[in-house]
Design a protein around this motif. Structure first.
Motif, short mmCIF file in Angstrom:
data_model
loop_
_atom_site.label_atom_id
_atom_site.label_comp_id
_atom_site.label_asym_id
_atom_site.label_seq_id
_atom_site.Cartn_x
_atom_site.Cartn_y
_atom_site.Cartn_z
N GLY A 173 0.88 -1.24 -0.05
CA GLY A 173 -0.05 0.06 -0.37
C GLY A 173 -0.09 0.57 -0.09
O GLY A 173 -0.06 2.61 0.27
N PHE A 174 2.04 1.77 -0.23
CA PHE A 174 3.14 2.14 -0.40
C PHE A 174 2.80 2.71 -2.05
O PHE A 174 2.98 2.31 -2.68
N TRP A 175 2.67 4.24 -1.69
CA TRP A 175 2.98 5.25 -2.83
C TRP A 175 4.49 5.60 -3.15
O TRP A 175 4.80 6.10 -2.46
N ARG A 176 5.46 4.69 -4.32
CA ARG A 176 6.37 5.21 -4.81
C ARG A 176 6.96 6.01 -5.34
O ARG A 176 6.42 5.65 -6.88
N ILE A 177 7.51 6.73 -5.18
CA ILE A 177 7.91 8.03 -5.40
C ILE A 177 9.55 8.05 -5.91
O ILE A 177 9.94 7.35 -5.04
N GLY A 178 9.89 8.11 -7.45
CA GLY A 178 11.04 7.34 -7.24
C GLY A 178 11.67 9.46 -7.42
O GLY A 178 11.11 9.78 -8.17
N LEU A 179 12.98 10.01 -6.66
CA LEU A 179 13.33 11.17 -7.34
C LEU A 179 14.22 11.22 -8.37
O LEU A 179 15.24 10.13 -8.67
N ASP A 180 13.39 11.93 -9.36
CA ASP A 180 14.38 11.93 -10.62
C ASP A 180 14.99 13.50 -11.33
O ASP A 180 13.38 14.19 -11.69
N GLY A 181 15.22 14.24 -11.16
CA GLY A 181 15.56 15.70 -11.31
C GLY A 181 15.35 15.69 -13.38
O GLY A 181 14.54 16.98 -13.18
N ASP A 182 14.62 14.63 -13.33
CA ASP A 182 14.06 15.32 -14.74
C ASP A 182 12.54 14.89 -15.05
O ASP A 182 11.59 14.52 -15.89
N THR A 186 6.92 18.14 -9.51
CA THR A 186 7.28 18.49 -8.44
C THR A 186 6.76 16.85 -8.00
O THR A 186 5.76 16.72 -7.32
N LEU A 187 7.74 16.41 -6.26
CA LEU A 187 7.73 15.58 -5.36
C LEU A 187 6.45 15.76 -4.35
O LEU A 187 4.96 14.41 -3.56
N ALA A 188 6.08 17.39 -4.21
CA ALA A 188 4.71 17.78 -3.87
C ALA A 188 3.15 17.32 -4.39
O ALA A 188 2.01 17.05 -4.16
N GLN A 189 3.25 17.35 -6.17
CA GLN A 189 2.28 17.35 -6.71
C GLN A 189 1.95 15.44 -6.83
O GLN A 189 0.84 15.36 -7.41
N ALA A 190 3.25 15.11 -7.54
CA ALA A 190 2.87 13.63 -6.53
C ALA A 190 2.91 12.67 -5.44
O ALA A 190 2.09 11.97 -5.31
N MET A 191 3.01 13.77 -4.22
CA MET A 191 2.53 12.40 -3.00
C MET A 191 0.83 12.79 -2.54
O MET A 191 0.24 13.92 -3.03
#
Length: 246
Positions: A173-182, A186-191
């Motif tokens: 149940g975790f939403w997996r967000i990979g950090l990628d400069g390209d 943004t992270l705020a939009q993805a969470m």
């Protein structure tokens, strides 16, 4: 039933930790076996040591020869056993009913960075960190020093196959967000509002393709275009802050 594969233990003898924070945290951890402590009379006199502890008094020069060159031992060095293995399934079960973020490190090999990430993970109350066994440093004095005590309190899971681990994390149940400069967002939009796993790539190379395809989304930190990227430990701290304060 416990899931996953038991990783190999570090080779080459017991790790040595040094510095006041790392030593005190190790002594306070009931899961950590400390075999010997070396120190100056002044530094040892400030500690409340159990009577069964094997103590060796040493001067500053002797201690300096026991640790890497110019390491700030602060008059204290200990020999320890690595902590017992932690299974990914057990860590996931610990976070089943809360929203503490989970950190996944994709081949982050610099022990200073891993230690700094552990320290940030403790500061922002992360659930734990997950690394690939063959592509992450073993427990060491360098990590313990950089972690400033966090090595003893943040669960650290080592897995054989990171892609399979990411699948297990997603199934939990975790939403997996990979950090990628390209990435385009943004992270705020993805969470979202649920449980989050933050996946960070190695120093220089970034997130590998095989890890990225096992994430639900890719996101970037909104840094100035004057800088290409952040050090992975700085990125982890910022991402943990964002996940904690969303």
């Amino acid at each position: 039933m416990r899931r996953g594969h038991r990783p190999s233990k570090p080779q080459g003898g017991r790790p040595r930790f040094w510095g006041r924070h790392a030593v005190i945290a190790a002594l306070a951890n009931p899961e950590r076996r400390v075999h010997k402590i070396f120190g100056t009379r002044e530094a040892l006199g400030a500690l409340d040591l159990p009577p069964v502890m094997q103590i060796t008094y040493a001067d500053v020069a002797d201690l300096g020869r026991m640790v890497p060159h110019d390491a700030p031992h602060q008059g204290l060095v200990i020999e320890v056993d690595p902590l017992e293995d932690i299974w990914l399934g057990d860590l996931i079960d610990q976070g089943r009913d809360d929203r503490r973020p989970l950190l996944v490190l994709d081949q982050v090999t610099d022990p200073h960075n891993v230690g700094a990430i552990l320290r940030s993970a403790a500061a922002f109350d992360a659930l734990g960190i997950v690394t690939q066994d063959r592509h992450s440093p073993p427990e060491s004095g360098t990590i313990a020093r950089a972690a400033s005590g966090a090595l003893e309190i943040i669960p650290w899971v080592r897995v054989v196959n990171l892609a399979r681990a990411l699948d297990e994390i997603g199934e939990a149940g975790f939403w997996r967000i990979g950090l990628d400069g390209d990435a385009s967002q943004t992270l705020a939009q993805a969470m979202g509002d649920g449980k989050t796993a933050l996946v960070l790539g190695a120093e220089g190379e970034g997130l590998r393709h095989n890890s990225a395809v096992h994430c639900d989304e890719l996101a970037k930190l909104p840094i100035s275009p004057r800088m290409e990227s952040l050090n992975v430990s700085n990125a982890a701290a910022i991402a943990l802050y964002a996940a904690t304060t969303r």
